[in-house]
Motif scaffolding. Structure first.
Motif, short mmCIF file in Angstrom:
data_model
loop_
_atom_site.label_atom_id
_atom_site.label_comp_id
_atom_site.label_asym_id
_atom_site.label_seq_id
_atom_site.Cartn_x
_atom_site.Cartn_y
_atom_site.Cartn_z
N TRP A 60 43.69 45.29 50.62
CA TRP A 60 43.92 46.57 49.95
C TRP A 60 45.34 46.58 49.42
CZ3 TRP A 60 44.22 46.30 55.26
CH2 TRP A 60 45.37 46.83 55.87
N TYR A 111 39.29 49.02 49.60
CA TYR A 111 39.32 47.57 49.59
C TYR A 111 39.10 47.01 48.18
CZ TYR A 111 39.28 47.66 54.67
OH TYR A 111 39.61 47.89 55.97
N TRP A 112 39.78 45.91 47.93
CA TRP A 112 39.67 45.23 46.61
C TRP A 112 38.30 44.59 46.53
CZ3 TRP A 112 41.19 39.57 46.09
CH2 TRP A 112 40.96 39.10 44.76
N VAL A 113 37.58 44.94 45.48
CA VAL A 113 36.24 44.39 45.31
C VAL A 113 36.15 43.40 44.16
CG1 VAL A 113 35.06 46.31 46.42
CG2 VAL A 113 35.54 46.41 43.96
N LYS A 114 37.00 43.56 43.13
CA LYS A 114 37.02 42.57 42.05
C LYS A 114 38.31 42.72 41.24
CE LYS A 114 34.53 45.31 38.59
NZ LYS A 114 33.42 45.33 37.62
N LYS A 160 42.29 53.46 45.97
CA LYS A 160 40.89 53.54 46.35
C LYS A 160 40.09 54.14 45.18
CE LYS A 160 41.80 57.81 48.92
NZ LYS A 160 41.70 58.48 50.24
N GLY A 205 39.08 43.15 54.63
CA GLY A 205 39.45 42.69 53.29
C GLY A 205 40.87 43.06 52.90
N THR A 248 40.05 46.16 40.91
CA THR A 248 39.21 47.33 41.20
C THR A 248 39.05 47.49 42.72
OG1 THR A 248 38.01 47.04 39.13
CG2 THR A 248 36.96 48.38 40.83
N ASN A 267 37.32 49.87 46.02
CA ASN A 267 36.22 50.78 46.34
C ASN A 267 36.74 52.05 47.00
OD1 ASN A 267 36.74 50.12 49.01
ND2 ASN A 267 35.04 48.62 49.13
#
Length: 427
Positions: free
Chosen positions: A396, A424-427, A406, A394, A418, A420
């Protein structure tokens, strides 16, 4: 021979008189050749020389002016007659009222039969004259003598105007005539334009129906009028003096309650304006002393707060003065350059760089265009440059120092992201 009652102005000797008892029980004396003398207060059965004094009496009559007998009685010779009734009266007529004056002839001691007649003195009768306005309001009431011509002495009657039509007093109905009885006169009016009213007025200011006008040579002045060193504006249609905010041939002016044209700073109902020497309100940018102001191009009102002029934004403080440098509005900082225009993008203030976003707000605690980190104070002090990276797992975000985001949410180019725990970018 008894020839009737007569009174003689002389006492007789007892020996000269022969007593006679009359049918009414009174005693009289008969004197040869001298007729009958009435005898008073004598006991007919006890006559003597001591009480044989004879008294004469005459008929005294009081009559009214028209001959009506008011009183008729006998009075002894030498006495003064007295009228015992109420004071005589005479009814008034249309023209006069009457008051008892005296008896004619003048009352005097009785010397013979006499008649007194009442005489009166007269005065002109007064009648009520009432003056009414057209609506029935009583304007004045007078008492005027018969035959005299009444005259109204109050203020000139008036009638409320209707629009541009003004009513002028024309006289009274019915026509005024000498008084012959009670009378009522009512004011009359006719419609007249203001031009009709002023034609006979003197030059100068005149208040008519709560409006002010200026008259010259019997005509209303319309448009601009200078009186002394002061300018006034008279409505070009009606001639009424103008007050307050007025638009004249595309320019706005403010006139005092006195009608005087105002210049300089003007507070009108809580709103500030600036009138130039000509009286026309200033619009757009205005420099007063060393301070700049912005006057609304349409209304001339002094601006406060944010103002967009052309493509630039300006901030005018509560006094209307244009701000330069830092401005805090609603918890957000903005920076205005020396011309007052709001800055966007990078700006160096002193030795420190700041980043002002597209809306002018100072960036703080976020990554901005070019991926530079701006501190909470808004200062750019962190040199590493950030960037987005991607692998098979994904995306970052990190920077040239090796740091990467992070387990947090960051604002990057004004968007929240956001990440994790792995970064990695989750939203």
């Amino acid at each position: 021979k008894i020839i009737g009652e007569k009174v003689y102005n002389k006492d007789l000797q007892f020996s000269d008189c022969q007593p006679i008892l009359l049918s009414d029980g009174t005693v009289s004396w008969y004197v040869s050749g001298r007729g009958m003398l009435k005898y008073y207060n004598i006991d007919p059965y006890h006559l003597n020389e001591n009480n044989a004094h004879l008294v004469r009496e005459y008929l005294v009559t009081f009559i009214d002016e028209d001959g009506t007998v008011l009183q008729s009685e006998k009075a002894e010779e030498g006495t003064t007659p007295v009228f015992h009734g109420d004071k005589p009266t005479k009814d008034p007529n249309q023209q006069y009222i009457y008051e008892f004056d005296k008896w004619t002839p003048e009352i005097a001691s009785v010397t013979g039969n006499i008649t007194y007649q009442a005489t009166y003195k007269s005065s002109l009768r007064k009648y009520a004259v009432t003056w009414l306005n057209e609506d029935g309001t009583v304007l004045e009431t007078n008492e005027v003598e018969y035959g005299k011509t009444p005259a109204y002495s109050g203020t000139t009657p008036s009638k409320e105007s209707a629009g541009e039509v003004t009513y002028v007093f024309t006289g009274w109905i019915p026509a005024i005539v000498p008084v012959t009885g009670t009378a009522t006169y009512t004011a009359t009016f006719k419609e007249a334009t203001i031009d009709d009213i002023v034609k006979d007025l003197d030059n100068g200011w005149h208040e008519i129906n709560s409006n002010w006008y200026y008259v010259e040579s019997g005509k209303l002045v319309k448009g601009w009028k200078q009186s002394g060193s002061t300018w006034y504006y008279m409505d070009p249609e009606t001639g009424v003096m103008q007050t307050g905010l007025q638009e004249i041939k595309g320019s706005k002016y403010i006139f005092a309650n006195s009608g005087a044209m105002r210049t300089g700073w003007i507070d009108l109902d809580g709103t500030w304006y600036y009138a130039q020497a000509s009286g026309a309100l200033k619009t757009g940018w205005l420099q007063s002393g060393s301070t700049w102001y912005y006057m609304d191009p349409n209304t001339g009102e002094m601006a406060t707060g944010w103002v967009k002029v052309g493509s630039s934004w300006y901030y005018m403080n509560s006094s209307g003065a244009m701000a330069t440098g830092w401005v805090k509005d609603g918890g957000t900082w903005y920076y205005m350059n020396s011309s007052g225009a709001m800055v966007t993008g990078w700006v160096k203030v002193g030795n420190t760089w700041y980043y002002m976003k597209a809306n002018g707000a100072m960036a703080a605690s976020e990554w901005v265009t070019g991926y530079y980190w701006i501190s909470a104070s808004g200062a750019w002090t962190y040199q590493p440059v950030g960037s987005w990276e991607q692998n098979s797992t994904g995306w970052w975000f990190g920077d040239t120092s090796g740091w990467y985001a992070k387990n947090e949410t960051l604002k990057i180019n004004d968007v929240l992201y956001t990440f994790n725990a792995a970064g990695y970018w989750v939203k």
